[in-house]
Design a protein around this motif. Structure first.
Motif, PDB file in Angstrom:
ATOM      1  N   VAL A   1      -3.510   3.999   1.199  1.00  0.00           N
ATOM      2  CA  VAL A   1      -2.714   5.011   0.650  1.00  0.00           C
ATOM      3  C   VAL A   1      -1.927   4.244  -0.542  1.00  0.00           C
TER       4      VAL A   1
ATOM      5  N   ASP B   1       1.391  -7.085   3.726  1.00  0.00           N
ATOM      6  CA  ASP B   1       2.445  -7.238   4.684  1.00  0.00           C
ATOM      7  C   ASP B   1       3.831  -6.929   3.901  1.00  0.00           C
TER       8      ASP B   1
ATOM      9  N   ILE C   1      -3.670  -3.930   4.710  1.00  0.00           N
ATOM     10  CA  ILE C   1      -2.365  -3.583   3.790  1.00  0.00           C
ATOM     11  C   ILE C   1      -1.938  -5.092   3.334  1.00  0.00           C
TER      12      ILE C   1
ATOM     13  N   LEU D   1       6.676   6.254  -1.912  1.00  0.00           N
ATOM     14  CA  LEU D   1       6.095   6.737  -0.535  1.00  0.00           C
ATOM     15  C   LEU D   1       5.858   8.112  -0.763  1.00  0.00           C
ATOM     16  N   ARG D   2       4.968   8.480   0.210  1.00  0.00           N
ATOM     17  CA  ARG D   2       4.470  10.119   0.253  1.00  0.00           C
ATOM     18  C   ARG D   2       5.756  10.759   0.473  1.00  0.00           C
ATOM     19  N   SER D   3       6.095  11.729  -0.331  1.00  0.00           N
ATOM     20  CA  SER D   3       5.728  11.702  -1.808  1.00  0.00           C
ATOM     21  C   SER D   3       6.592  12.077  -2.874  1.00  0.00           C
TER      22      SER D   3
ATOM     23  N   VAL E   1       6.052   1.160  -0.381  1.00  0.00           N
ATOM     24  CA  VAL E   1       6.864   0.931   0.730  1.00  0.00           C
ATOM     25  C   VAL E   1       5.953   1.383   2.057  1.00  0.00           C
ATOM     26  N   GLU E   2       4.826   1.779   1.658  1.00  0.00           N
ATOM     27  CA  GLU E   2       3.847   2.208   2.829  1.00  0.00           C
ATOM     28  C   GLU E   2       3.261   1.178   3.476  1.00  0.00           C
ATOM     29  N   GLN E   3       2.599   1.423   4.788  1.00  0.00           N
ATOM     30  CA  GLN E   3       1.946   0.119   5.501  1.00  0.00           C
ATOM     31  C   GLN E   3       0.635   0.907   6.095  1.00  0.00           C
ATOM     32  N   ASP E   4       0.281   1.810   5.312  1.00  0.00           N
ATOM     33  CA  ASP E   4      -0.872   2.497   5.781  1.00  0.00           C
ATOM     34  C   ASP E   4      -2.257   2.145   4.748  1.00  0.00           C
TER      35      ASP E   4
END
Lengths: 377, 661
Positions: free
Chosen positions: B584, B521, B519, B553-555, B578-581
């Motif tokens: 994705v 950061d 990802i 972000l999801r979803s 804004v996800e950290q996965d």
């Protein structure tokens, strides 16, 4: 209290110190998209991800089914637990110093009460986490809740959840076990292990006073802890390997003579095996040969110990012929010409029919079909 | 009569001897699959990993593709010198600057020679460089993210072909002019004044050992030939770099004939260490040269461009002992240095032998001044004084050579379409195997550095013709994978590639995989228009510029309803994932945008520019299938006529906000 009791009690209290640094519990989920898994550690005062962003990612995934996000600041137990453990350490040490039995009882009692309260609170939190679902959640499955198990594993939709005590709990357990040991030691008529001999030495010759081997008991305790630590808390247990391997099934059938149609069994995908109650084993290169054998010899259910056919799509699992679904599909050719495929899965049978045509038959229908086709009387 | 029949008998025996092994090899195995060994050697079971990463240049697609060896599976295509609508590279505001040049932004280029950064002559897997041939540039790709992070233009140069080869501690990445052009920038001269006005340039771009940041250190002035390929030396020759030349005839039209007349052209040997010292001592002069240097100044922000207006040029007539010509037959193409650093192999494209020079003999020839002549301050060494040997019967059209670290060299031979293996000791051909068809570059993992992993070789060929199911007049360019671990080369597989790979590089996966970033950061994101928390999502107006700080972000996107925009506004969607996965990604596109989507990696901010030209309601949506409710990840922008827009407002679910409130 006896001197060694007080030492053990102090040790028991000090064993609670690592609880401030080590996770108490570990909850993990594994899903097809998350083969490495996501998870959280319950710490004494916090909930943290197995990896840095796991909590965030769990919250994102869980919002689809309406689970509330985990916000460690909002879990009251996490504010109380550090004080409870600090109290037990302090109280335990104090009891060891003072050396009065009633304090030992007090310590054990409060340990038990606080431990039980902790577990109840933890369960309550898990229950709320799994049941307090947002009514506007996009994915709602009637009757479905998502409470992770307190201990053990569970399949929750696509997630395989597991929950196990972690290192911190192990130290708590060791601490209470040592507490129990103290109690036991107090009520044992004579001291045990090395202490017994020391006392004997002392009574026999009070002038040559041997140094009490006070190191031994803690050493024994340490060894017990170490062994326990090493064996502690793996994550999810391995799923048991499915059915027999190809090699095993192959060794059952391949290379044997067919006992009805004749010829050597090569391809095992269509094969079958029948064991009578007398212990005689008959092998067949196809379902229809086995059915023919049954029809021709008028073998009744009572004479059969097991009657198995190879699941067609898997090619290596032996399944019970009487439970199996058979599809007669002309798009496949079995070694004996009646093109009968066996499976135990409804979906596979459906797909075989859908893609290749043909009828679905039960075992009895297969026997009747073979009797008719091969003109067996 | 008897002699004839005897001959026939031998012929028959010979045919049998040939046919028998062929039959044995061709006989299908019991499983009915392809010849068992080749299949199992290239088979990487589901869930398992390849042993090597391979980086194939994209040639005329201006990109670079990433593959696994031995499976021959493609993992990624990295846009470098070409706009890429798939990722938004070169379209997003962040990446646009990476394509800037002194000729304006370039949407396309032609990338030939990737080269992995080296430490002590061995690939270290930190960065990979690649050249742009058409509008001369060098790019750096970060091998933790597999993204292009920097480009630098090579000034006063026509066709940066002999590039982007690094020196053995990545002190420099080198470039050279393939097409000599007038020495003076922007000079307007008759083409037939070639001999008087044209010149060549050899460029040394310094690389910062910590950050990888490139800077144009100096150029060398060289005669107006075509400088074709290059290699830095290694070990004893580590301070040197070698360039092939052709067109020493100095033709400027119909080079096909005009540049093929001399029996010998040159390999140019450059003592770059001494050149750098001479430049440091002030022996170079500043000359006008406009060039762009494009890079990311901060973590996750916009790429920026520095414009430079001069370059340091060192003239060999002002500094001795830096440049030497090694006569080499005949229009040599590749120049490759063996793992010991002693042998310099030329691909004598039109020659009947492969000439091999000796570095130590070269040094003694320089010491003894065994010069034939001096051209523009550059001594020409005698061929006999530098040559170590010639490989006889190498086939027709030898081009490039790599090494297996066991004393063997492998040369691609274009016209006779084969790979020829020969001994570095005896210079004798040991084995040959066909390629399909007309091989250009070949590559052994590490085969150009001090530590080759001499297990596999891939040959990249120029035409597929009948090798695959046909796809019309234009076919994919194939690559062939060979097992070179034994005495004889064995072909393992044949697979179509992406673009037109020229050179490639490969490296042990273990040198790259552990450093891979999953990802970006978010906390470290320094993009000036990033948002770190979904609550910060908002819309702001500055005159007729509207900035949408959008969280993905999801979803859902936040905000997903926007009103108050009017025709004539310029709208920037600053999209932060804004996800950290890992893996994705979200994408962003809006109807009629006249732009490409942006793909936003976790933690990244990417900006989509949109200038609405019509009133109405414009749907936007996530273009990357991110989740089960991906189809719900959508929103609307209302565009009003100029002067008729309601106050700027935005909404996400129940949350509604108006600008200034």
């Amino acid at each position: 209290m006896r001197k060694e009791s007080r030492l053990i009690l102090a040790l028991a209290a000090l064993l609670l110190l690592p609880v401030f640094f080590l996770p108490l519990w570990s909850i993990g989920v594994v899903a097809p998209q998350y083969s490495d898994g996501l998870g959280m550690y319950i710490m004494i005062d916090d909930v943290v991800g197995h990896e840095r962003h796991d909590i965030q990612n769990l919250n994102i995934l869980n919002h689809y089914i309406g689970m509330q996000p985990i916000v460690p600041e909002e879990v009251p137990a996490l504010d109380i637990m550090p004080w409870a453990v600090a109290f037990l350490i302090g109280f335990g040490l104090l009891a060891a110093v003072v050396g009065r039995r009633f304090m030992l009882y007090g310590w054990l009692g409060s340990f038990g009460v606080l431990g039980a309260a902790g577990m109840v609170e933890f369960y309550r939190w898990l229950y709320d986490y799994g049941h307090n679902l947002d009514p506007t959640a996009p994915i709602k499955i009637p009757g479905m809740t998502y409470q992770p198990p307190l201990i053990g594993t569970e399949q929750l939709l696509n997630m395989h959840a597991s929950s196990w005590p972690s290192w911190g709990t192990l130290f708590i357990t060791l601490s209470i076990l040592l507490g129990g040991l103290v109690l036991w030691n107090e009520f044992r008529p004579i001291r045990f292990l090395q202490w017994k001999r020391d006392q004997k030495d002392r009574t026999e010759d009070r002038t040559v006073r041997t140094r009490p081997r006070s190191g031994q008991l803690p050493t024994a305790a340490a060894i017990v802890s170490l062994v326990a630590l090493l064996g502690a808390c793996g994550q999810a247990p391995q799923a048991s390997a499915e059915a027999e391997s190809y090699d095993q099934t192959r060794s059952v059938l391949a290379g044997h003579e067919d006992d009805y149609c004749g010829g050597t069994i090569g391809e095992i995908r269509f094969g079958g095996e029948l064991v009578t109650t007398d212990g005689d084993t008959f092998r067949f290169l196809s379902t229809e040969c086995m059915a023919g054998f049954v029809a021709e010899n008028g073998i009744a259910n009572g004479q059969v110990r097991s009657m198995k056919v190879v699941e067609y799509t898997h090619g290596s699992r032996l399944i019970d012929a009487r439970e199996a679904r058979f599809v007669r599909s002309e798009q496949h050719s079995s070694p004996s010409g009646l093109d009968i495929l066996a499976t135990d899965r409804e979906l596979i049978a459906y797909n075989l029919r859908r893609f290749f045509g043909g009828d679905e038959l039960s075992w009895d229908e297969v026997v009747e079909l073979v009797r008719h086709e091969w003109d067996i009387r | 009569m008897s002699r004839v029949s005897k001959k026939m008998k031998y012929l028959g025996l010979g045919a049998l001897a040939v046919a028998l092994p062929v039959f044995l090899v061709a006989c299908p195995t019991a499983e009915g699959g392809p010849a068992g060994d080749a299949a199992t050697q290239t088979y990487v079971a589901p869930g398992e990993y390849d042993e090597f990463y391979a980086f194939l240049s994209g040639g005329y697609n201006g990109q670079m593709s990433v593959w696994g060896l031995p499976s021959g599976r493609m993992f990624k295509n990295i846009p470098v010198f070409s706009q890429d609508p798939e990722s938004g590279y070169g379209y997003s505001e962040e990446t646009k600057a990476l394509l800037n040049t002194s000729f304006g932004p370039q949407a396309w280029d032609d990338s030939h020679h990737p080269h992995i950064s080296q430490t002590d002559g061995d690939s270290d897997g930190r960065w990979i460089f690649i050249n742009a041939n058409n509008t001369p540039r060098i790019a750096r790709i970060d091998l933790t993210t597999f993204e292009t992070v920097e480009t630098i233009e090579i000034p006063n140069t026509g066709g940066n072909h002999a590039s982007s080869f690094v020196t053995s501690n990545t002190e420099y990445v080198i470039g050279a002019t393939r097409f000599s052009i007038p020495e003076e920038m922007d000079a307007d001269v008759p083409i037939d004044s070639y001999r008087e006005n044209f010149g060549g340039k050899i460029s040394f771009v310094a690389v910062d050992g910590e950050t990888g940041r490139m800077s144009m250190d100096f150029q060398l002035r060289v005669p107006p030939y075509n400088y074709d390929l290059a290699r830095a030396g290694k070990g004893p020759s580590a301070d040197w770099a070698f360039f092939t030349t052709y067109n020493t005839e100095q033709a400027h039209t119909l080079l096909e004939i005009g540049a093929s007349q001399n029996d010998k052209d040159f390999i140019l040997a450059v003592n770059w260490r001494r050149a750098a010292d001479a430049v440091a001592n002030g022996q170079a002069r500043q000359v006008p040269a406009e060039y762009y240097h494009n890079y990311y100044e901060s973590y996750g922000g916009y790429a920026i461009s520095d414009v430079h207006n001069d370059v340091l040029l060192l003239d060999p007539r002002d500094a001795e002992g830096i440049l030497y010509f090694l006569p080499t037959p005949k229009s040599p193409h590749g120049v490759d240095v063996d793992p010991s650093g002693e042998l310099i192999v030329a691909g004598g494209k039109l020659a009947t032998v492969i000439p091999v020079h000796s570095f130590s003999r070269m040094l003694s020839a320089i010491e003894n001044e065994e010069f034939e002549e001096i051209i523009d301050g550059i001594p020409v060494l005698r061929y006999e004084s530098t040559i170590a040997g010639e490989v006889e019967n190498p086939g027709l059209g030898p081009l490039h050579t790599e090494f297996d670290g066991r004393g063997n060299a492998y040369t691609s031979v274009y016209i006779s379409s084969e790979v020829v293996k020969w001994s570095l000791e005896t210079f004798e051909v040991l084995d040959r195997i066909e390629s399909f068809y007309s091989i250009g570059h070949l590559m052994i993992p590490g085969g150009d550095n001090v530590n080759p992993a001499g297990k596999y070789l891939i040959g990249m060929t120029k035409t597929a013709r009948d090798r695959f199911l046909p796809t019309g007049p234009k076919q994919a360019h194939p690559a062939q994978l060979y097992d070179i671990s034994g005495d004889r080369m064995v072909m393992l597989s044949d697979f179509p590639t992406f673009g037109e790979p020229h050179y490639a590089q490969a490296i042990e996966a273990s040198k790259i995989q552990p450093n891979n970033k999953r990802i970006y950061d978010l906390e470290a994101n320094e993009h000036p228009h990033a948002i770190k928390r979904t609550q910060d999502a908002r819309v702001e107006r500055e005159g007729n510029v509207v900035r949408v700080y959008m969280a993905h972000l999801r979803s859902h996107q936040r905000p997903d309803n926007i009103e108050g925009i009017e025709v004539g506004d310029t709208v920037y969607f600053h999209n932060t994932n804004v996800e950290q996965d890992w893996d994705v990604l979200h994408g962003m596109a809006i109807k009629g945008m006249g732009n490409a989507e942006v793909l936003i990696a976790p933690g990244q901010t990417k900006t989509l520019k949109w200038v609405p030209t019509r009133t109405g309601i414009f749907p936007f949506y996530c273009t990357a299938f991110c989740s089960a409710l991906h189809q719900e990840m959508q929103g609307y922008v209302r565009v009003s006529a100029q002067g008729e827009a309601p106050p700027l407002m935005w909404r996400t679910g129940d949350e509604q906000r108006v600008a200034g409130q």
